[in-house]
Design a protein around this motif. Sequence first.
Motif, mmCIF file in Angstrom:
data_model
loop_
_atom_site.group_PDB
_atom_site.id
_atom_site.type_symbol
_atom_site.label_atom_id
_atom_site.label_comp_id
_atom_site.label_asym_id
_atom_site.label_seq_id
_atom_site.Cartn_x
_atom_site.Cartn_y
_atom_site.Cartn_z
ATOM 1 N N VAL A 401 0.869 -1.180 0.000
ATOM 2 C CA VAL A 401 0.000 0.000 0.000
ATOM 3 C C VAL A 401 0.904 1.227 0.000
ATOM 4 C CG1 VAL A 401 -1.792 1.284 1.220
ATOM 5 C CG2 VAL A 401 -1.785 -1.229 1.279
ATOM 6 N N ILE A 402 0.715 2.108 -1.002
ATOM 7 C CA ILE A 402 1.511 3.329 -1.113
ATOM 8 C C ILE A 402 0.657 4.512 -0.679
ATOM 9 C CG2 ILE A 402 2.812 4.830 -2.676
ATOM 10 C CD1 ILE A 402 4.062 2.078 -2.183
ATOM 11 N N PRO A 481 -8.662 11.725 -5.929
ATOM 12 C CA PRO A 481 -8.959 10.440 -5.276
ATOM 13 C C PRO A 481 -8.429 10.408 -3.848
ATOM 14 C CG PRO A 481 -7.915 10.129 -7.438
ATOM 15 C CD PRO A 481 -7.747 11.561 -7.077
ATOM 16 N N LEU A 482 -9.178 9.739 -2.968
ATOM 17 C CA LEU A 482 -8.727 9.466 -1.608
ATOM 18 C C LEU A 482 -8.315 8.003 -1.483
ATOM 19 C CD1 LEU A 482 -8.378 9.946 1.430
ATOM 20 C CD2 LEU A 482 -10.854 9.632 1.688
ATOM 21 N N ASP A 495 -4.160 1.889 -3.004
ATOM 22 C CA ASP A 495 -3.316 3.007 -2.576
ATOM 23 C C ASP A 495 -4.172 4.015 -1.833
ATOM 24 O OD1 ASP A 495 -0.995 1.971 -3.591
ATOM 25 O OD2 ASP A 495 -0.942 3.240 -5.386
ATOM 26 N N LEU A 496 -3.520 4.732 -0.881
ATOM 27 C CA LEU A 496 -4.185 5.761 -0.086
ATOM 28 C C LEU A 496 -3.540 7.104 -0.374
ATOM 29 C CD1 LEU A 496 -4.329 3.852 3.335
ATOM 30 C CD2 LEU A 496 -6.141 4.062 1.617
ATOM 31 N N ARG A 517 -6.185 0.100 8.052
ATOM 32 C CA ARG A 517 -6.467 -1.305 8.353
ATOM 33 C C ARG A 517 -7.083 -2.011 7.149
ATOM 34 N NH1 ARG A 517 -11.071 -4.015 9.020
ATOM 35 N NH2 ARG A 517 -11.195 -5.761 10.502
ATOM 36 N N ASN A 518 -8.122 -1.411 6.574
ATOM 37 C CA ASN A 518 -8.816 -2.043 5.448
ATOM 38 C C ASN A 518 -7.887 -2.215 4.249
ATOM 39 O OD1 ASN A 518 -11.087 -1.947 7.077
ATOM 40 N ND2 ASN A 518 -11.917 -0.093 6.107
ATOM 41 N N ALA A 519 -7.034 -1.225 4.017
ATOM 42 C CA ALA A 519 -6.123 -1.297 2.875
ATOM 43 C C ALA A 519 -5.100 -2.416 3.046
ATOM 44 C CB ALA A 519 -5.414 0.043 2.688
#
Length: 523
Positions: A401-402, A481-482, A495-496, A517-519
């Motif tokens: 996750v980036i 985007p979020l 990605d976040l 957490r979800n990512a």
Amino acid sequence: MPVDGHRLVEASLLLDSCGGADGGADLAPPDGATDAAPDPTVDLATSDAEPDAAAPDAAPADLGAPDAAPPDLAVPPDLSGSPDLSVSPDLSVPPDLSPPPDLAKPPAPCQLNTQCQADGGLPAMSCCGAFCRDTANDGAHCGACDNLCKGPNATWTCQKSACVPACQGTFLHCSMKITDGCETNIATDVNNCGACKMACLNLPKNGTPGCIAGACGIATCNAGFGDCDKQVGNGCETTLSSDAANCGACGRDCAGPNVMNSSCTAGRCIIACKAGFVDCDGDPKNGCETDINNDTNRCGCCNGKCNGGCAAGACVQGARSGGRVMLLYADNDGDGAALVSLLKNTKAFCDVVPQNTSNPLLSLATLMTYDAVLAWSQSSWDGIKVGDLLADYFDAGGRVVIATFANISGVGNTLLGKWNMGRALLSLDNIGQGAVDIGATPEPQSPLLENVGVFNSVNRSLGKPINGAVVVAYYFNSTNPLVLRGVINNRKRVDLNFLPSNFQGKSWTGDGIALIRNALLYK
């Protein structure tokens, strides 16, 4: 006595001269002859009788076909072959009264209408294209030359010089404009629902009217509302943004099994699990489905595996594997370590290990002992080395996750190397700053948004989705985007677009831990 040959020849010549037996006139008998005709049964070639010299010569015999004898009226006719009138004819099939093909007459040629109406022609006959046409009944020349009866959803005839449609299916001719044909589908037309001019005038609550199978109903509900009870009378009665039994969609109940309490915020489920249970798959339908106290494959946390059984959240025999995540970052403030306890409290991870890249970079072998890695930068790092390491880790099966600022261009924080060769979901771009809330959520039921009620972030990249990425959530009133998801090399990625570390609470507020957490669980 022998027959005189000369007399036979003379008789023959006489017949020829009179046209023969078939076409010549009958010879009248000479005067004084008796009414009796010669016996036709006498064979002149074999008769021994001498001719009567006193009698005049008989008229030559008529050698044509003998006339049929008149019927003997004394004998009743034979009716044995007459049809049996006791059997009624089959009247179920109507007789074919159409004229035989050879009786159909082609249209008569003409130059003037009067030529078509002469000789008993109908007054409606007109001269159309050099031929007489019956404009009272001709569908190609109905009422006037070249006026073709046609239109959608109908079959057409010409009756009394007027085009008449026979509508098909649920279509009717409501406009009364002949060129429209049967233009109206009374099964779906809100202004002609079930019949012409039967409009659905009553607006449903929180929705727009519609015509469904010829009956007035609800076409669509306004954003945030649903017709969950399927009762037309109360319209779209359910507020999907806050109804925990219909959260984000009708029938999406947040109160699944082993859920202690639940609520709905902006169409997203917010749940609290009973002690010893965790929602590892993000699906509210099965609630908090994982018993982390006794599940051998999820012992103590999601994905914590034991070889010899699980009791009270710990492996009975041997060490536990899995359930480990790494926080890989460049952060001089030390806020990365502050995330460890927050993430472990979710019970989704058994081990959360922080790793600042200011220390020697880990080897790929060490990194492979972790299920997932969250990488971000708040200060400079070696973007190429970190990018190459994360690319190799992802290609070997790890989850990555980036987050911001690794997706910002033109600074020392940028993630480079092999990672940016088709693995990123957000393009490199400038930084955007200023507090902005979570906005539109195209996928409100996504597991990536579970337990995400409110969120506000100060920092973000202005990049756009790339490599087939799908936006799960946007920033408020923005195309920024979020949360993004995608599929890279046949594997799911997320990605976040915010800075995970939260130095003195200035980076983000709200449910950021739930987003992280979800990512990290997404696969």
